[in-house]
Design an enzyme around this catalytic site. Structure first.
Site, PDB file in Angstrom:
ATOM      1  N   LYS A  68       4.150   5.460   0.735  1.00  0.00           N
ATOM      2  CA  LYS A  68       3.560   4.772  -0.417  1.00  0.00           C
ATOM      3  C   LYS A  68       2.411   5.550  -1.061  1.00  0.00           C
ATOM      4  O   LYS A  68       2.158   5.393  -2.250  1.00  0.00           O
ATOM      5  CB  LYS A  68       3.096   3.367  -0.019  1.00  0.00           C
ATOM      6  CG  LYS A  68       4.253   2.443   0.330  1.00  0.00           C
ATOM      7  CD  LYS A  68       3.790   1.025   0.611  1.00  0.00           C
ATOM      8  CE  LYS A  68       4.964   0.110   0.916  1.00  0.00           C
ATOM      9  NZ  LYS A  68       4.544  -1.296   1.104  1.00  0.00           N
ATOM     10  N   ASP A 105       4.267  -5.094  -4.517  1.00  0.00           N
ATOM     11  CA  ASP A 105       3.835  -5.917  -3.390  1.00  0.00           C
ATOM     12  C   ASP A 105       2.772  -6.932  -3.824  1.00  0.00           C
ATOM     13  O   ASP A 105       2.786  -8.085  -3.385  1.00  0.00           O
ATOM     14  CB  ASP A 105       3.256  -5.049  -2.265  1.00  0.00           C
ATOM     15  CG  ASP A 105       4.325  -4.279  -1.503  1.00  0.00           C
ATOM     16  OD1 ASP A 105       5.460  -4.784  -1.411  1.00  0.00           O
ATOM     17  OD2 ASP A 105       4.022  -3.185  -0.997  1.00  0.00           O
TER      18      ASP A 105
END
Length: 275
Positions: A68, A105
């Site tokens: 990420k 997210d």
């Protein structure tokens, strides 16, 4: 003959990922018969070469750990949301070849909470201090009007969480993990720790607790989630987060909206039940 459009999830380990199940369910529901979604075991060292080899048939990528942050230098642009936590979980390839990074997210957390009627809280608690905890703070920066208490295991982690709070505009107080049961007095508790970490806290759930957001989805339900529900509290689970963030990914990659939330959730539940 190669498919018209491709997407995939990358990470290491990746075999457990539910992303292919969720995205393929969306493609079926949307009638995207010429789309495929795969998974690839890719670590940080292999990531640049993998991305460079992608052809024009690629629409997007989902990213899990440990990629990420590693993906960010390979992108042309990242969203403000992704920049706020220095983490990208979504890459969209534009027709002109640009690579755009986003983080679904955080809005996924907010959407999962809204689905349970949680739109604003006066204070909150976070269990843990890893990457998911920083995303939780970013989500709370949008809905928590007061203080967030983070329960952590070390002074270093406490300093990290206070730093994220300053960066995200959240008032963060830190407390030792030994006091973690105190988190349950907050209207919203977000558990971001690995499987088994909160099991011992299940006996400390009070009568009529608020809302628990436990980001785990396997094993599910956790001991804490079970105890919480038994005491009448609202529970948001990791599958709720996974589905809502995947909905946003599907919409960005395919340009089709709304993505089929119900069908994606049903597919995820069936896949977990079969494991």
């Amino acid at each position: 003959m190669s498919p018209t459009r491709r997407a995939a999830v990358l990470g290491s380990p990746i075999a457990h990922s539910l992303s292919p199940v969720l995205h393929r369910a969306a493609y079926t529901e949307l009638g995207l018969t010429d789309w495929t979604y795969d998974r690839f075991e890719i670590d940080e060292a292999a990531l640049p070469g993998f991305v460079e080899r992608l052809g024009p048939e690629w629409a997007g990528l989902s990213l899990t750990m440990p990629l990420k942050r590693a993906m960010i230098p390979l992108l042309d642009e990242i969203s403000d949301t992704a920049a706020s936590v220095e983490a990208v979980n979504t890459v969209v390839f534009t027709p002109d070849g640009r690579r755009l990074g986003d983080n679904t997210d955080i809005p996924g957390m907010l959407a999962a909470l809204r689905e349970r009627g949680v739109r604003q809280v006066e204070r909150a608690a976070v269990l843990g201090a890893g990457a998911t905890a920083s995303s939780a703070l970013a989500a709370l920066s949008r809905i928590c009007t007061g203080e967030v208490t983070a329960y952590v295991r070390s002074d270093a982690r406490a300093e990290e969480m206070r730093g994220w709070g300053e960066r995200l505009g959240v008032t963060v107080r830190t407390a030792p993990w030994a006091d973690a049961a105190e988190a349950f007095t907050a209207p919203l508790t977000i558990a971001t720790t690995p499987a088994g970490t909160t099991d011992a806290l299940a006996t400390a759930v009070p009568d009529r607790p608020g809302t628990l957001f436990d980001v785990l989805y396997e094993p599910w339900p956790t001991a804490l989630a079970t105890a919480w529900a038994d005491h009448g509290g609202a529970v948001v689970g990791g599958l709720d987060l996974l589905v809502h963030q995947a909905v946003l990914q599907v919409e960005q990659m395919t340009g089709r909206s709304p993505a089929p939330l119900a069908a994606m959730r049903e597919a995820g539940e069936a896949a977990l039940a079969a494991r």
